[in-house]
Design an enzyme around this catalytic site. Sequence first.
Site, PDB file in Angstrom:
ATOM      1  N   SER A 256       0.847  -1.196   0.000  1.00 16.67           N
ATOM      2  CA  SER A 256       0.000   0.000   0.000  1.00 16.67           C
ATOM      3  C   SER A 256       0.875   1.235   0.000  1.00 16.67           C
ATOM      4  O   SER A 256       1.975   1.236   0.567  1.00 16.67           O
ATOM      5  CB  SER A 256      -0.911   0.030   1.226  1.00 16.67           C
ATOM      6  OG  SER A 256      -0.175   0.366   2.393  1.00 16.67           O
ATOM      7  N   ASP A 257       0.401   2.305  -0.638  1.00 17.89           N
ATOM      8  CA  ASP A 257       1.020   3.595  -0.361  1.00 17.89           C
ATOM      9  C   ASP A 257       0.698   3.922   1.087  1.00 17.89           C
ATOM     10  O   ASP A 257      -0.263   3.406   1.660  1.00 17.89           O
ATOM     11  CB  ASP A 257       0.508   4.668  -1.318  1.00 17.89           C
ATOM     12  CG  ASP A 257       1.499   5.804  -1.507  1.00 17.89           C
ATOM     13  OD1 ASP A 257       2.388   5.963  -0.644  1.00 17.89           O
ATOM     14  OD2 ASP A 257       1.391   6.538  -2.498  1.00 17.89           O
ATOM     15  N   TRP A 258       1.479   4.789   1.691  1.00 17.99           N
ATOM     16  CA  TRP A 258       1.376   5.026   3.123  1.00 17.99           C
ATOM     17  C   TRP A 258       0.025   5.659   3.447  1.00 17.99           C
ATOM     18  O   TRP A 258      -0.305   6.738   2.973  1.00 17.99           O
ATOM     19  CB  TRP A 258       2.540   5.894   3.594  1.00 17.99           C
ATOM     20  CG  TRP A 258       3.748   5.103   3.996  1.00 17.99           C
ATOM     21  CD1 TRP A 258       4.406   5.193   5.183  1.00 17.99           C
ATOM     22  CD2 TRP A 258       4.440   4.084   3.253  1.00 17.99           C
ATOM     23  NE1 TRP A 258       5.458   4.288   5.224  1.00 17.99           N
ATOM     24  CE2 TRP A 258       5.503   3.596   4.062  1.00 17.99           C
ATOM     25  CE3 TRP A 258       4.256   3.516   1.994  1.00 17.99           C
ATOM     26  CZ2 TRP A 258       6.370   2.588   3.635  1.00 17.99           C
ATOM     27  CZ3 TRP A 258       5.125   2.514   1.570  1.00 17.99           C
ATOM     28  CH2 TRP A 258       6.159   2.061   2.390  1.00 17.99           C
ATOM     29  N   SER A 259      -0.784   4.927   4.197  1.00 13.55           N
ATOM     30  CA  SER A 259      -2.178   5.275   4.521  1.00 13.55           C
ATOM     31  C   SER A 259      -3.110   5.071   3.341  1.00 13.55           C
ATOM     32  O   SER A 259      -4.195   5.651   3.295  1.00 13.55           O
ATOM     33  CB  SER A 259      -2.293   6.715   5.030  1.00 13.55           C
ATOM     34  OG  SER A 259      -1.501   6.904   6.175  1.00 13.55           O
ATOM     35  N   GLY A 260      -2.706   4.219   2.415  1.00  3.06           N
ATOM     36  CA  GLY A 260      -3.544   3.942   1.252  1.00  3.06           C
ATOM     37  C   GLY A 260      -4.585   2.869   1.480  1.00  3.06           C
ATOM     38  O   GLY A 260      -5.445   2.647   0.627  1.00  3.06           O
TER      39      GLY A 260
END
Length: 725
Positions: A256-260
């Site tokens: 995941s992208d960070w906080s995705g």
Amino acid sequence: MNRTLFLILAVSVFTGVMHAQSNAEMDKEIESILSKLTLKEKVAMCHAQSKFSTPGVERLGIPEVWMSDGPHGVRAEINWDDWGYAGWTNDSITAFPALTCLAATFNPELSGEYGFAVGEEARYRKKDVLLGPGVNIYRTPMNGRNFEYMGEDPFLASTMVVPYIQGVQKSGVAACVKHYALNNQEEWRGHINVKVSERALHEIYLPAFKAAVTKGRAWALMGAYNKYNEQHCCHNEILLNKILKTDWGFDGVVVSDWSGAHNTMESALYGLDMEMGTMTNGMTDSEEYAYNHYYLASPFYALLKEGKIDESVVDDKVKRILRLMLRTNMNPTRPAGNKNTKAHQDAARKIATDGIVLLKNTDSFFPIDPKTTMTIAVIGENATKSITIGGGSSELKAQYEISPLQGIKNRFKNATIIHAMGYASGPSAYGRVIPSKLDADSLFKAAVKAAASADMVLFIGGLNKNHHQDCEGGDRLTFGLQFGQEDLITEISKVNPNIGLVLVSGNAVAMPWLNKVKAVLQSWYLGSEAGNAIAEVISGDVNPSGKLPFTFPVKLVDNAAHHFGKLSYPGNNIDVVYEEGILVGYRWHDTKKIKPQFAFGYGLSYTGFDLNNIKTDKKTYSADDKIRVSCEVKNSGSRDGAEVIQVYIGKPGSEVTRALKELKGFKKVYVKAGKSEQVLVELNVNDLAYYNESAADWSLEKGNYIVYVGNASDNIAQKLKIKID
């Protein structure tokens, strides 16, 4: 755990990884390890334990997985549990040119050198996953992260990304291709839902990702923040499960992208393997270990225990993670890595000089004789501003950074060099704009005075990597140059018309000042060797050969995304609609007959090239054939140089809407002064297919096609007719 015990467990569990394994051997190894893991251990491997790592399994000797930002260099060490820098003294690295510059080289061989060098640095820093490269398509010049990507053309991006990935992974470090997919703006990136035709999705926005997976064999891929088909891209049933993992056969890890990540059930079922950066405060504000509250942590475990999610789901994720490990940190034969070597610095400099684009050169303003004794006024904040430290997550802690001013001083030792800032953008800041405390009027007047006293002016301006310029987290607010640069160029031209402009940017800009300067160099963000590379091109030590990887429109409304109004960009805060479909960049300009400021593929040289004897190997082809386009490239000038032969294909009378022409092949060739070289460009006939939405597959039309051969999308030397049976 002591080292001896670790080695005993590692050898007993991971037998067979000392040498390269076949897929069957690796799968057998993975099944063996999987059988020894508890459910809790499996779940723990699927989410972060710190800002940039996931946990291993200590009792079995399974290591942690460590990641780093870094499309164009390995980011400095971040604290375990917050975004502050750890304050290490040994994490300075070589800053490589941003990927727009790499794309502008049109040189796949250099892309491989780039990937290998940055991969070595990541390995030396004990990283297992390098979060890059980025291959999102340049749709609008307002996108703050365009500088991290490889331009507007899917064929160019696809061709350049493959050797980069292969280079990185030679060092036993996974390339994590990003941001999959349709992450073409920073404005509202966390929630905007992209509405795009299936045809545009497959023809424009996915090809570089597909090439990264099917040809580059990338070991990891990062999801995007935005939504597609009303689902977040980090857990998207169509993008991840169907296209990526089923259609393309991706066997790596989706990060995941960070906080995705936004939902446990969707994260579990719709393709996410490793959840990173979900907005908790880790261990700092809670007695309870907050990483256990990630969507793929305790909530995931609970659903598995309750039988609401089958254990095969977590098993698939863990198998992928173990495969990543067997390729990286569980492969003890991988090389040790290197950083800040002369080879890395030489590669950074070569890529920088090869990617600089000469846009204008009236009266042969460039090159400037390095023995000149003239007075040169170097004007502009970007002459001295550190560029490597900005831009958001791609910021770098470079071991050194040669500024343009320093590079010019080093090369032009006989000249009198004077410098004036002229304008000031303020300190570099990610996520906010900090105005400069310097007096703008005083800077302006001092620059005009310096210009008036000089024989020539080198204006080094453009954008930088501050917020709302070329920077993650926010798009640009204006198409023109900020901080009074346009007025400053006008005033300088009144006192000294002998101006050469070095445009530092990762984006196209408006150029109302173009007729007030004699020459323009597009220099990109060039990293550690920026000043040396610029000086080499200005002095003529290097003959520029870069080509634009995206179109410079005259006006913002000439760009397709902006032609259709705000719903097309930036959207209405809920949806953004890609009204232009497949007509992105030069496809739009060509098809709608809109003259660009500078076209895709455009770039001048200090010498001249003639393209002669252009022909195809035959006139009629079948689906599985290769089209071989040959030509003779003659260097008609007095300097050695390089030219990029570009082959575009068009389909007149198509049964579907098509662009006038599309890039399908290119070759960079180096030719000595007065000499000629034969060039062969091969194209696959099947690559001329379009995506047929009614069949959900690719369709190749029979009939007549036109082959366009030239050195820019708007400078075609010859058209040839061929037929597909």
